[in-house]
Design a protein around this motif. Structure first.
Motif, short mmCIF file in Angstrom:
data_model
loop_
_atom_site.label_atom_id
_atom_site.label_comp_id
_atom_site.label_asym_id
_atom_site.label_seq_id
_atom_site.Cartn_x
_atom_site.Cartn_y
_atom_site.Cartn_z
N THR A 97 14.73 -22.98 -1.70
CA THR A 97 14.37 -22.77 -3.11
C THR A 97 14.82 -21.40 -3.59
O THR A 97 14.53 -21.00 -4.72
CB THR A 97 12.84 -22.90 -3.28
OG1 THR A 97 12.17 -21.97 -2.42
CG2 THR A 97 12.37 -24.31 -2.95
N LYS B 183 12.24 -35.95 -4.59
CA LYS B 183 10.77 -36.01 -4.44
C LYS B 183 10.40 -35.82 -2.98
O LYS B 183 11.14 -36.20 -2.08
CB LYS B 183 10.25 -37.36 -4.93
CG LYS B 183 10.58 -37.66 -6.39
CD LYS B 183 10.19 -39.08 -6.75
CE LYS B 183 10.60 -39.41 -8.17
NZ LYS B 183 10.27 -40.83 -8.52
N LYS C 199 6.04 -29.07 0.24
CA LYS C 199 7.15 -28.11 0.35
C LYS C 199 7.91 -28.25 1.67
O LYS C 199 9.15 -28.28 1.68
CB LYS C 199 6.60 -26.68 0.18
CG LYS C 199 7.62 -25.57 0.39
CD LYS C 199 8.57 -25.43 -0.77
CE LYS C 199 9.52 -24.24 -0.55
NZ LYS C 199 8.83 -22.94 -0.52
N ILE D 20 5.40 -33.43 -4.60
CA ILE D 20 6.15 -32.49 -5.43
C ILE D 20 7.52 -33.08 -5.75
O ILE D 20 7.97 -34.03 -5.12
CB ILE D 20 6.33 -31.12 -4.74
CG1 ILE D 20 7.15 -31.27 -3.45
CG2 ILE D 20 4.99 -30.46 -4.45
CD1 ILE D 20 7.52 -29.96 -2.81
N GLU D 21 8.17 -32.49 -6.75
CA GLU D 21 9.55 -32.86 -7.04
C GLU D 21 10.30 -31.63 -7.52
O GLU D 21 9.70 -30.64 -7.95
CB GLU D 21 9.64 -33.99 -8.06
CG GLU D 21 9.18 -33.65 -9.45
CD GLU D 21 9.37 -34.83 -10.42
OE1 GLU D 21 9.41 -35.98 -9.96
OE2 GLU D 21 9.50 -34.55 -11.62
N ALA D 22 11.64 -31.68 -7.41
CA ALA D 22 12.47 -30.55 -7.81
C ALA D 22 13.81 -31.06 -8.30
O ALA D 22 14.15 -32.23 -8.11
CB ALA D 22 12.66 -29.60 -6.62
N LEU E 45 10.12 -31.15 1.46
CA LEU E 45 11.24 -30.88 0.56
C LEU E 45 12.36 -30.19 1.32
O LEU E 45 13.54 -30.55 1.17
CB LEU E 45 10.79 -30.02 -0.62
CG LEU E 45 11.89 -29.59 -1.60
CD1 LEU E 45 12.53 -30.79 -2.28
CD2 LEU E 45 11.33 -28.60 -2.63
N ALA F 26 16.90 -25.99 -4.48
CA ALA F 26 15.97 -26.85 -5.22
C ALA F 26 15.32 -26.00 -6.30
O ALA F 26 14.68 -24.99 -6.01
CB ALA F 26 14.92 -27.43 -4.29
N GLN G 281 17.01 -35.56 -9.27
CA GLN G 281 15.61 -35.27 -8.98
C GLN G 281 15.32 -35.67 -7.54
O GLN G 281 15.65 -36.79 -7.13
CB GLN G 281 14.69 -36.07 -9.92
CG GLN G 281 14.79 -35.67 -11.38
CD GLN G 281 14.08 -34.35 -11.68
OE1 GLN G 281 13.57 -33.71 -10.80
NE2 GLN G 281 14.06 -33.96 -12.93
N THR H 155 10.42 -26.42 -8.66
CA THR H 155 9.53 -27.27 -7.86
C THR H 155 8.18 -27.38 -8.56
O THR H 155 7.58 -26.38 -8.94
CB THR H 155 9.33 -26.67 -6.45
OG1 THR H 155 10.60 -26.52 -5.83
CG2 THR H 155 8.45 -27.56 -5.60
N LYS H 156 7.72 -28.61 -8.75
CA LYS H 156 6.43 -28.81 -9.43
C LYS H 156 5.63 -29.91 -8.75
O LYS H 156 6.18 -30.81 -8.10
CB LYS H 156 6.66 -29.15 -10.90
CG LYS H 156 7.43 -30.43 -11.15
CD LYS H 156 7.65 -30.65 -12.64
CE LYS H 156 8.43 -31.95 -12.89
NZ LYS H 156 8.69 -32.16 -14.33
N LYS H 157 4.30 -29.84 -8.89
CA LYS H 157 3.41 -30.82 -8.28
C LYS H 157 3.39 -32.11 -9.10
O LYS H 157 3.50 -32.09 -10.32
CB LYS H 157 2.00 -30.25 -8.18
CG LYS H 157 1.88 -29.11 -7.19
CD LYS H 157 0.44 -28.63 -7.08
CE LYS H 157 0.32 -27.50 -6.07
NZ LYS H 157 -1.07 -26.99 -5.95
#
Length: 441
Positions: free
Chosen positions: A236, A268, A272, A254-256, A275, A244, A266, A247-249
């Motif tokens: 990240t 998923k 973390k 999470i996805e980035a 990811l 990535a 995207q 990054t969000k919940k």
């Protein structure tokens, strides 16, 4: 494989000869032997040579004197494990598939399974089963190679100095992946700095190979130049080769966002660490000319029961079990997965072993992390988990053994719960997993 060739490879001597010269595959488990296979006896495996011969073994490879009535070829070697490793190395060189070696304190199995899922869509791929990542498991995996094998994915584990060096020289990977540098086996290696040095020995068996690292790891991000190695980094951090972003919940984890050849995708993941595993698998898969959209789809549909975290669902209860091994980092990953779940939780936690003088410190640190998990009942077993209890006094129970855990579970309401079972293999918490399975969970 020819008899005389095996004698040469193993540096053994033929102490008994029969007319049968055909040898199909090398087996180290007598139960798996088929007609004209060779049975390589390791340690107590010598007790099963009669069974192997009954199943049709045409050759026995042993490192001690054996008595057997039936006429069968026998090669005696100095050390059966060394013979296994020599044969495996020969097999790897003979067929010359692309070998991907994965090491790291946590996430090896997940990354392996992700890569297997992606690459199997286009290639014939061999992987190590379960966690066969040691001085026996790695060679055993290499023995599966034949003329149809395109790619081999093998985990390379360690718990003592020099193990990764030796396994790398046996497997001679073309591509190496290091997931992270954690505290697993720090009691044996003394410091994370020493663990990092050990992990980097994955390149020792490489010849002009590729190394893919986790840039978010505080030790691996410092690696800039290595001999005869092309370096890729994922993470990240903007300085990574593959980044990535944002990054969000989400409800499922999470996805980035990631960019590949100026196209946005995207990605998923459950957490973390997952990811990072996905990015490592993605960067590796791109080297094999797999369509980017196909890679992303495989990663975004990757199921947790494809890796070491076993998932058992019964009615409204979910059991998540990882009892093969444990490190501080894998504990944190498991907690990260469940912490946002709305269901009430039961945490069954055992000791992290092989931490040596760091044990008290790491278990206390873990106790502070566990304290942040809301709406949960905690069951502890082991000596060092008592330090976890210091931070979770009012909601934790300490049990002397697994039988006491079972008694607790018989009393507790386990309906509509998430039950996490986590601990080192030596704590034998797989007994609790089986108990819950039989109990109807």
């Amino acid at each position: 494989m020819e008899l005389m060739n095996l004698i040469r490879i193993t540096e053994g001597r033929l102490i008994r000869k029969s007319r049968e010269k055909e040898i199909n595959k090398i087996k180290i488990d007598s139960r798996e032997v088929n007609k004209n296979d060779a049975f390589l006896a390791i340690a107590s495996g010598h007790e099963y040579i009669e069974e192997a011969v009954k199943r049709g073994a045409s050759l026995l490879i042993v490192d001690r004197d054996v008595e057997i009535k039936k006429r069968v070829n026998i090669i005696q070697v100095k050390d059966s494990i060394e013979a296994l490793q020599k044969i495996a190395h020969y097999q790897r060189k003979k067929y010359d598939p692309v070998v991907i070696g994965i090491t790291g304190s946590a996430g090896k199995t997940t990354t392996k399974e992700m890569l297997f899922k992606i690459l199997s869509t286009k290639y014939n791929v061999v992987k190590n089963e379960g966690n066969e990542n040691n001085h026996i498991g790695v060679p055993k995996t290499l023995l599966k190679i034949d003329e149809s094998t395109d790619i081999v994915i093998v985990e390379i584990g360690m718990n003592h100095e020099g193990e990764i060096h030796k396994l790398s020289c046996i497997a001679t990977p073309d591509i190496g992946i290091i997931t992270n540098v954690g505290t697993s086996h720090i009691g044996n290696l003394g410091s994370k700095k020493n663990i990092c040095k050990e992990k980097l020995q994955i390149i020792d068996g490489m010849v002009d190979g590729i190394l893919i690292l986790n840039q978010d790891d505080s030790y691996l991000k410092r690696i800039e130049q290595l001999p005869h190695t092309i370096l890729y980094k994922v993470g990240t951090n903007e300085s990574a080769t593959m980044v990535a972003y944002d990054t969000k919940k989400t409800e499922d984890g999470i996805e980035a966002r990631i960019y590949i050849e100026e196209c946005e995708y995207q990605i998923k993941a459950l957490s973390k660490p997952y990811l990072i595993n996905s990015l490592l698998a993605l960067q590796t898969a791109l080297l094999f000319d797999v369509n980017v959209k196909d890679i992303i789809e495989e990663l975004n549909t990757f199921e947790t029961n494809n890796n070491r975290l076993e998932r058992i669902v019964r009615k409204d209860t979910i059991v998540l079990s990882d009892c093969y091994n444990a490190s501080y980092e894998s504990y944190i990953n498991a907690l990260e997965i469940i912490k946002n779940e709305k269901k009430a939780k039961i945490l069954i936690l055992g000791d992290i072993l092989e931490l040596g003088k760091y044990s008290k410190k790491m278990h206390k640190k873990l106790g502070r992390k566990v304290r942040k998990i809301k709406n949960c009942q905690i069951i502890l077993v082991g000596e060092n988990v008592k330090y976890i209890r210091r931070y979770n006094q009012t909601r934790s129970i300490w049990c002397k053994n697994n039988e006491e855990i079972k008694e607790c579970l018989m009393v507790l309401d386990i309906e509509n719960r998430i039950i996490l079972i986590k601990g080192s293999h030596g704590m034998h918490l797989d007994e609790i997993t089986e108990f819950l399975r039989e109990y109807g969970c």
